[in-house]
Design a protein around this motif. Sequence first.
Motif, PDB file in Angstrom:
ATOM      1  N   GLY A 105      39.654  44.146  40.805  1.00 46.67           N
ATOM      2  CA  GLY A 105      40.032  43.573  39.516  1.00 46.67           C
ATOM      3  C   GLY A 105      41.053  44.435  38.787  1.00 46.67           C
ATOM      4  O   GLY A 105      41.923  43.929  38.092  1.00 46.67           O
ATOM      5  N   LEU A 106      40.939  45.760  38.966  1.00 46.83           N
ATOM      6  CA  LEU A 106      41.910  46.670  38.354  1.00 46.83           C
ATOM      7  C   LEU A 106      43.140  46.843  39.237  1.00 46.83           C
ATOM      8  O   LEU A 106      44.052  47.584  38.887  1.00 46.83           O
ATOM      9  N   GLY A 218      41.021  48.618  32.300  1.00 48.22           N
ATOM     10  CA  GLY A 218      39.605  48.269  32.257  1.00 48.22           C
ATOM     11  C   GLY A 218      39.246  47.613  30.943  1.00 48.22           C
ATOM     12  O   GLY A 218      38.239  47.941  30.318  1.00 48.22           O
ATOM     13  N   THR A 219      40.092  46.686  30.518  1.00 45.63           N
ATOM     14  CA  THR A 219      39.930  46.040  29.216  1.00 45.63           C
ATOM     15  C   THR A 219      38.945  44.873  29.314  1.00 45.63           C
ATOM     16  O   THR A 219      38.471  44.531  30.393  1.00 45.63           O
ATOM     17  N   ILE A 220      38.695  44.260  28.174  1.00 46.34           N
ATOM     18  CA  ILE A 220      37.824  43.082  28.121  1.00 46.34           C
ATOM     19  C   ILE A 220      38.716  41.858  27.979  1.00 46.34           C
ATOM     20  O   ILE A 220      39.592  41.845  27.109  1.00 46.34           O
ATOM     21  N   ASP A 222      38.583  37.895  27.184  1.00 50.52           N
ATOM     22  CA  ASP A 222      37.713  36.805  26.736  1.00 50.52           C
ATOM     23  C   ASP A 222      38.100  35.505  27.451  1.00 50.52           C
ATOM     24  O   ASP A 222      39.042  35.506  28.254  1.00 50.52           O
ATOM     25  N   LYS A 224      39.849  33.145  26.886  1.00 46.00           N
ATOM     26  CA  LYS A 224      41.265  32.777  26.779  1.00 46.00           C
ATOM     27  C   LYS A 224      42.126  33.474  27.827  1.00 46.00           C
ATOM     28  O   LYS A 224      43.224  33.041  28.128  1.00 46.00           O
ATOM     29  N   TRP A 225      41.655  34.609  28.345  1.00 44.90           N
ATOM     30  CA  TRP A 225      42.498  35.463  29.187  1.00 44.90           C
ATOM     31  C   TRP A 225      41.979  35.665  30.604  1.00 44.90           C
ATOM     32  O   TRP A 225      42.760  35.844  31.546  1.00 44.90           O
ATOM     33  N   GLU A 228      43.287  33.847  34.115  1.00 45.21           N
ATOM     34  CA  GLU A 228      44.637  34.153  34.615  1.00 45.21           C
ATOM     35  C   GLU A 228      44.633  35.425  35.467  1.00 45.21           C
ATOM     36  O   GLU A 228      45.330  35.498  36.480  1.00 45.21           O
ATOM     37  N   PHE A 229      43.832  36.413  35.051  1.00 44.31           N
ATOM     38  CA  PHE A 229      43.794  37.654  35.837  1.00 44.31           C
ATOM     39  C   PHE A 229      43.115  37.432  37.189  1.00 44.31           C
ATOM     40  O   PHE A 229      43.475  38.033  38.187  1.00 44.31           O
ATOM     41  N   TYR A 231      43.214  34.561  38.746  1.00 45.10           N
ATOM     42  CA  TYR A 231      44.183  33.798  39.545  1.00 45.10           C
ATOM     43  C   TYR A 231      45.237  34.733  40.154  1.00 45.10           C
ATOM     44  O   TYR A 231      45.684  34.532  41.278  1.00 45.10           O
ATOM     45  N   GLN A 232      45.596  35.779  39.423  1.00 46.34           N
ATOM     46  CA  GLN A 232      46.521  36.776  39.985  1.00 46.34           C
ATOM     47  C   GLN A 232      45.977  37.331  41.304  1.00 46.34           C
ATOM     48  O   GLN A 232      46.731  37.568  42.247  1.00 46.34           O
TER      49      GLN A 232
ATOM     50  N   TRP B   9      49.764  32.989  34.030  1.00 46.17           N
ATOM     51  CA  TRP B   9      49.225  34.072  34.868  1.00 46.17           C
ATOM     52  C   TRP B   9      50.297  35.047  35.342  1.00 46.17           C
ATOM     53  O   TRP B   9      50.065  36.242  35.411  1.00 46.17           O
ATOM     54  N   GLY B  15      45.805  43.058  36.517  1.00 45.47           N
ATOM     55  CA  GLY B  15      44.606  43.834  36.223  1.00 45.47           C
ATOM     56  C   GLY B  15      44.259  43.949  34.755  1.00 45.47           C
ATOM     57  O   GLY B  15      43.492  44.824  34.374  1.00 45.47           O
TER      58      GLY B  15
ATOM     59  N   THR C  66      39.093  47.603  23.151  1.00 53.06           N
ATOM     60  CA  THR C  66      39.982  47.211  24.256  1.00 53.06           C
ATOM     61  C   THR C  66      39.909  45.721  24.550  1.00 53.06           C
ATOM     62  O   THR C  66      40.000  45.303  25.711  1.00 53.06           O
ATOM     63  N   TYR C  68      41.423  42.553  25.186  1.00 57.23           N
ATOM     64  CA  TYR C  68      42.773  42.156  25.584  1.00 57.23           C
ATOM     65  C   TYR C  68      43.359  41.131  24.608  1.00 57.23           C
ATOM     66  O   TYR C  68      42.659  40.195  24.238  1.00 57.23           O
ATOM     67  N   TRP C  77      43.802  55.512  29.091  1.00 56.63           N
ATOM     68  CA  TRP C  77      42.369  55.235  28.925  1.00 56.63           C
ATOM     69  C   TRP C  77      41.882  54.384  30.088  1.00 56.63           C
ATOM     70  O   TRP C  77      42.584  53.479  30.542  1.00 56.63           O
ATOM     71  N   HIS C  79      38.317  52.452  31.813  1.00 51.81           N
ATOM     72  CA  HIS C  79      36.898  52.087  31.842  1.00 51.81           C
ATOM     73  C   HIS C  79      36.616  51.390  33.155  1.00 51.81           C
ATOM     74  O   HIS C  79      37.356  50.499  33.561  1.00 51.81           O
TER      75      HIS C  79
END
Lengths: 406, 107, 323
Positions: A105-106, A218-220, A222, A224-225, A228-229, A231-232, B9, B15, C66, C68, C77, C79
């Motif tokens: 994921g990262l 390593g963000t959150i 929600d 709405k977002w 898409e990540f 799908y990447q 996207w 990431g 954080t 997004y 940073w 996590h």
Amino acid sequence: MAVETKEVKWKRLPLSSNYAIAYAVKDVDVDVVSAYPITPQTTVVEKISEFIANGELDAEMIHVESEHSALSAAVGASATGARAFTATASQGLELMHEILHIASGLRMPVVMSVATRALSAPISIWNDYSDLMNARDASWVTLIAGSAQEAYDSIIQAYRIAESPEVMLPVIVAYDGYIMSHTYEPVLVPEDNTVVREFAPKNFNRFRLDVDRPMTFGTIADPKWYYEFKYQQVVAMRNAYKKVKEVDEEYREVFGRGYGVIETCCLEDADIVLLTYGGIYGTFKEAIEKLRENGKKVGVARLRLWRPFPAEDIVKTLGGAKLVVVADRAISYGARISGPVALEVMSTFYGDPDAPMIMSVIVGIGQRTVTENTVAEIVDYSFRVLERGKAPRETLYWGVRGVSYE
Amino acid sequence: MAEEKLPAWNELPPGAVILEPGSSEKRYTGDWRIFRPVLNQDKCIRCLLCWVYCPDDAFYFEDEPYVTSKGRKYKFSLKINYDHCKGCGICVEECPVNAIDFVEEVK
Amino acid sequence: MSSAQVKKKPKYFKTLPQIPRTELFAPGHGLCAGCTAGTIVRHLLKAAGPNTILVEATGCVEVSTTLYPYTSWRIPWLHLAFENASAAASGVEAAIKVLKRKGYIDPDKPINIVVLGGDGGTYDIGFQSLSGMLERGHKVMYVLYDNEAYMNTGIQRSGSTPKYAWTTTTPAGKVWPGNLRNKKPIAEIVAAHRIPYVATANPAYPLDMLNKFKRGLEVEGPSFIHVIQPCPTGWRFDPRYGIKIARLATETGMWINWELDHDEFDVTVPVKRRKPVREYLKMQGRFKHLTEEQIQEIQRMVDEEVARINKLVGREVIGPVEE
């Protein structure tokens, strides 16, 4: 003895797949290794430790206190820009599971070797692919090697694949625990690893933890977002299919060895094709070659790329057969067709009016012995299925005491 | 209400990495307030405790000379950033000279 | 005013104007109004400066900074998950070392590596990876902001929750008196790893806290700073009282600011005359169900702890209770 292939000078070493992987890690100049001992992986990191201890590899070794930390540290190192490696098997891969998804994921190009092993309970330190198949949906590019040489070559290819900008996903190189991890084979290793380092240069120019350009990893995301990540990653996996083939072809040009995504034997006008993966292919191949000599129209194929699943190549390779028999070494409990690769092959051919019949067979669970004779029996049965014109609608559990198939 | 146009996207960094440091500054948490701290510059002794204890970095320095009605000279004043002040009242509570009033927010 | 004073001359920050104005922790974060974690993190980054990589465990500060596409961090940073911040930081530290050695990054540029974790991520789920990082000797400063429960998921009990405290999983009822167990002595367990520097700090004493952050970053090897972090939401108090309650924790002896610098143990914020623990407890809704007996029991526990600390220091650094 040095062998000459193009301009590369080789030395021929007797190596287990575990040692072959350690040599590849050294030759590809890994920066950070973090690992925890687990059978049958352990000799990978033992050998790497020797290389670091005697100055043959300049890397940091992190002697972590668990596999969960092993992968976490590897991801931390990768996020900092280092080339990171870890190795595991079985329960270790299960303990890492949470971080498998975080690494992909990262989009961290970590490479991990997995000496596949059965899962507890009951404890089995022997081989099957239950551990690897549980990691199927973790968005790791997954190669399954069939020899110690291929294990060596695949690790080097893996870094090229993982670090390519259009992929940026972690890669697993899997192989049979014990059957390969502890079996010695002759392996060609370059006398001078410069050629390896030139083939797989490091991609330091990527998003990383850099005090001169601060980024938040390593963000959150929600609702709405998030999608898409994810799908990447779908697209990155598609790109990886192309990249795996490209890198393998380029590798063949430079080093004189390549594997493609599916290895095959005796496919010409074969009515029945067996599909398997890992080191067991050797046994299958020898059995099939003998059956061919006896006039049986049967072939065999080995799946080298598990994720992304090489659907196009599967159709191309197996589409001409009348019956495809997929021999899995893992069980998806509760599924009518419980061989993971069999399921995938079936879904690949779904809706295709020219599709072959597909049969799912489980073998080698907990390293239950599979001999050439086992293969011949499966082939025998498969010809009866072909005559009947109808494949069993459920997986066959070959070789369980008390279970037999007519 | 018009629908928010969000990036596709392939317009997003991989990431979910955030490339702009400190971008949360664009989020206004000022509308959380029920009470508003109001700093009386004339009473303020510039001890900095409000700035030190503030959990939201809602104080900033204005580096201009200030002379109180009693003739005390200061080189700077502290101002409250109402875009981010959540109205917790820690500054009101901690001010040693009661120079910060806490008044009901008028919407 | 408080009878508690900073005893030692601080080494780095002696007065409040010396605190850097630069804010590396941006506002606009979603921490609750009056959350003292905001105060702690601001000062942590002021002490550490821009050449710092921060690895964070899952928790309040992580989720509220954080979301997004907004980040409150002006330093790099990372996590990963709840239990592995120390392992991830070990990887970061190892990577920095080898990348410097191989010339990918400037070998002369000092880079601080800091872990930030809450009590859940430190006392409980992250304890194994923390212990591993300490034992391996990575040069990482671990900062624990301790709000004494799982606040992020809605005030559930952790290994840090004090005895008799109400939480959503230790409600006070006919059978349970609130939380049944004592707080785990995490800083002392960490100190048992024989790392160079362990300290406890309190945001009500910002200079003492800042100096401890500085010292923690300076020592060779791992360091651990345990910071009390009053939580208006979970401790049930008016948000304006966060710092006041933090100060009362020290003034009552519920929270002692000490440091163990190599072999030298000292209390950095001595308290001449203690206030009774009742003054600390009565400010917080999580203790409102306590009986007089239970308050007296807590008082006795604190008295015993103070006696033990005074013995360790070799003099009376924390004085008797004065009503």
